[in-house]
Write a protein that holds these residues in place. Structure first.
Motif, PDB file in Angstrom:
ATOM      1  N   VAL A 131       0.864  -1.184   0.000  1.00 52.01           N
ATOM      2  CA  VAL A 131       0.000   0.000   0.000  1.00 52.01           C
ATOM      3  C   VAL A 131       0.902   1.235   0.000  1.00 52.01           C
ATOM      4  O   VAL A 131       1.634   1.483   0.958  1.00 52.01           O
ATOM      5  CB  VAL A 131      -0.950   0.016   1.217  1.00 52.01           C
ATOM      6  N   THR A 132       0.841   2.011  -1.085  1.00 49.23           N
ATOM      7  CA  THR A 132       1.692   3.201  -1.218  1.00 49.23           C
ATOM      8  C   THR A 132       0.888   4.494  -1.249  1.00 49.23           C
ATOM      9  O   THR A 132       1.464   5.568  -1.464  1.00 49.23           O
ATOM     10  CB  THR A 132       2.558   3.101  -2.493  1.00 49.23           C
ATOM     11  N   ASP A 133      -0.408   4.425  -1.022  1.00 48.94           N
ATOM     12  CA  ASP A 133      -1.237   5.619  -0.992  1.00 48.94           C
ATOM     13  C   ASP A 133      -0.745   6.539   0.119  1.00 48.94           C
ATOM     14  O   ASP A 133      -0.465   6.094   1.236  1.00 48.94           O
ATOM     15  CB  ASP A 133      -2.696   5.231  -0.755  1.00 48.94           C
ATOM     16  N   GLU A 134      -0.652   7.829  -0.188  1.00 52.80           N
ATOM     17  CA  GLU A 134      -0.101   8.817   0.749  1.00 52.80           C
ATOM     18  C   GLU A 134      -0.839   8.843   2.082  1.00 52.80           C
ATOM     19  O   GLU A 134      -0.220   8.949   3.140  1.00 52.80           O
ATOM     20  CB  GLU A 134      -0.108  10.206   0.112  1.00 52.80           C
ATOM     21  N   PHE A 165      -4.820   7.151  11.227  1.00 50.68           N
ATOM     22  CA  PHE A 165      -6.183   6.638  11.067  1.00 50.68           C
ATOM     23  C   PHE A 165      -6.232   5.518  10.039  1.00 50.68           C
ATOM     24  O   PHE A 165      -6.947   4.526  10.210  1.00 50.68           O
ATOM     25  CB  PHE A 165      -7.134   7.768  10.653  1.00 50.68           C
ATOM     26  N   PHE A 166      -5.483   5.659   8.958  1.00 50.57           N
ATOM     27  CA  PHE A 166      -5.478   4.662   7.897  1.00 50.57           C
ATOM     28  C   PHE A 166      -4.473   3.569   8.234  1.00 50.57           C
ATOM     29  O   PHE A 166      -3.319   3.847   8.533  1.00 50.57           O
ATOM     30  CB  PHE A 166      -5.133   5.305   6.548  1.00 50.57           C
ATOM     31  N   ASP A 167      -4.927   2.338   8.177  1.00 50.71           N
ATOM     32  CA  ASP A 167      -4.080   1.206   8.549  1.00 50.71           C
ATOM     33  C   ASP A 167      -3.977   0.238   7.370  1.00 50.71           C
ATOM     34  O   ASP A 167      -4.964  -0.419   7.016  1.00 50.71           O
ATOM     35  CB  ASP A 167      -4.682   0.498   9.768  1.00 50.71           C
ATOM     36  N   PRO A 168      -2.805   0.118   6.758  1.00 52.81           N
ATOM     37  CA  PRO A 168      -2.664  -0.773   5.603  1.00 52.81           C
ATOM     38  C   PRO A 168      -2.844  -2.248   5.941  1.00 52.81           C
ATOM     39  O   PRO A 168      -2.971  -3.077   5.053  1.00 52.81           O
ATOM     40  CB  PRO A 168      -1.258  -0.493   5.089  1.00 52.81           C
ATOM     41  N   ARG A 169      -2.878  -2.578   7.239  1.00 53.51           N
ATOM     42  CA  ARG A 169      -3.141  -3.973   7.632  1.00 53.51           C
ATOM     43  C   ARG A 169      -4.607  -4.317   7.527  1.00 53.51           C
ATOM     44  O   ARG A 169      -4.964  -5.486   7.463  1.00 53.51           O
ATOM     45  CB  ARG A 169      -2.675  -4.210   9.071  1.00 53.51           C
ATOM     46  N   ALA A 192      -1.849   1.963  -6.258  1.00 53.39           N
ATOM     47  CA  ALA A 192      -1.520   2.650  -5.016  1.00 53.39           C
ATOM     48  C   ALA A 192      -1.927   1.846  -3.783  1.00 53.39           C
ATOM     49  O   ALA A 192      -1.390   2.066  -2.693  1.00 53.39           O
ATOM     50  CB  ALA A 192      -2.192   4.026  -4.982  1.00 53.39           C
ATOM     51  N   PHE A 193      -2.834   0.915  -3.956  1.00 52.51           N
ATOM     52  CA  PHE A 193      -3.298   0.125  -2.812  1.00 52.51           C
ATOM     53  C   PHE A 193      -2.813  -1.323  -2.868  1.00 52.51           C
ATOM     54  O   PHE A 193      -3.229  -2.160  -2.073  1.00 52.51           O
ATOM     55  CB  PHE A 193      -4.824   0.196  -2.715  1.00 52.51           C
ATOM     56  N   GLY A 194      -1.936  -1.596  -3.820  1.00 50.78           N
ATOM     57  CA  GLY A 194      -1.322  -2.922  -3.884  1.00 50.78           C
ATOM     58  C   GLY A 194      -2.201  -3.999  -4.491  1.00 50.78           C
ATOM     59  O   GLY A 194      -2.035  -5.182  -4.200  1.00 50.78           O
ATOM     60  N   PHE A 195      -3.142  -3.602  -5.355  1.00 48.43           N
ATOM     61  CA  PHE A 195      -4.048  -4.561  -5.975  1.00 48.43           C
ATOM     62  C   PHE A 195      -4.013  -4.443  -7.488  1.00 48.43           C
ATOM     63  O   PHE A 195      -3.539  -3.451  -8.042  1.00 48.43           O
ATOM     64  CB  PHE A 195      -5.490  -4.337  -5.490  1.00 48.43           C
ATOM     65  N   SER A 196      -4.554  -5.439  -8.149  1.00 49.87           N
ATOM     66  CA  SER A 196      -4.691  -5.422  -9.603  1.00 49.87           C
ATOM     67  C   SER A 196      -5.990  -4.716  -9.976  1.00 49.87           C
ATOM     68  O   SER A 196      -6.859  -4.496  -9.132  1.00 49.87           O
ATOM     69  CB  SER A 196      -4.721  -6.859 -10.138  1.00 49.87           C
ATOM     70  N   ARG A 197      -6.125  -4.381 -11.243  1.00 53.07           N
ATOM     71  CA  ARG A 197      -7.377  -3.784 -11.717  1.00 53.07           C
ATOM     72  C   ARG A 197      -8.539  -4.756 -11.492  1.00 53.07           C
ATOM     73  O   ARG A 197      -9.631  -4.351 -11.120  1.00 53.07           O
ATOM     74  CB  ARG A 197      -7.262  -3.403 -13.198  1.00 53.07           C
ATOM     75  N   GLN A 198      -8.293  -6.037 -11.741  1.00 56.98           N
ATOM     76  CA  GLN A 198      -9.334  -7.050 -11.531  1.00 56.98           C
ATOM     77  C   GLN A 198      -9.807  -7.037 -10.073  1.00 56.98           C
ATOM     78  O   GLN A 198     -11.008  -7.085  -9.802  1.00 56.98           O
ATOM     79  CB  GLN A 198      -8.817  -8.443 -11.905  1.00 56.98           C
TER      80      GLN A 198
END
Length: 162
Positions: free
Chosen positions: A27-30, A37-41, A67-73
């Motif tokens: 997860v690379t979103d700023e 507050f935002f937790d990538p876990r 940016a969130f470590g996922f594919s388009r699918q």
């Protein structure tokens, strides 16, 4: 990243609820890198925040997914899940088979025919008969549950019928 070195019971809670993100480092979103507050876990939060900017701000799907470590699918699957069931639909389903996948209608019909011919057959006897006829190993308890659902229960006595 503040979440990496924190001993926190949240990780165990997320794991227990099947919502622990297996790749929080992707997860690379700023917002996830700079705000507590935002937790990538938190997989549900990550997926929701991935879909939200694309829908509300018109962000590109490929950029949001990346940016969130996922594919388009995965983005499209998360968006569809949100549409169908809200946030709760983002929680991954329990692993494993759904329902009595070995006890197909033809197998249950065979069980009923066997019981009609000999009502004293036990679930263990029926499991043996299914293995012989269909080549499937079915636990006797699964047979008992299937018969109970259909309103017909085998004899559960311990004496073998022969």
């Amino acid at each position: 990243m503040p979440w990496q070195n924190r001993p926190d019971p949240k990780t165990e809670a997320l794991r227990a609820s099947r919502t622990l993100n297996p790749r929080p480092q992707d997860v690379t979103d700023e917002a996830f890198l700079s705000a507590d507050f935002f937790d990538p876990r938190d997989l549900v939060q990550v997926k929701y925040e991935m879909v939200r900017p694309a829908r509300e701000d018109g962000a590109r799907v490929s950029a949001a997914a990346s940016a969130f470590g996922f594919s388009r699918q995965s983005f499209y699957q998360a968006a569809a899940a949100l549409d169908e069931g809200g946030l709760a639909a983002l929680v991954p389903a329990k692993p494993g088979p759904r329902g009595a996948h070995k006890l197909t209608p033809d197998v249950v019909e065979h069980i009923r025919a066997l019981l009609a011919a000999d009502p004293s057959l036990r679930a263990a006897d029926l499991a043996h008969a299914i293995a012989e006829r269909f080549g499937r190993r079915v636990h006797p308890r699964s047979i008992e549950r299937a018969l109970k659902r259909s309103g017909q229960e085998p004899d559960r006595s311990t004496k073998r019928s022969r």
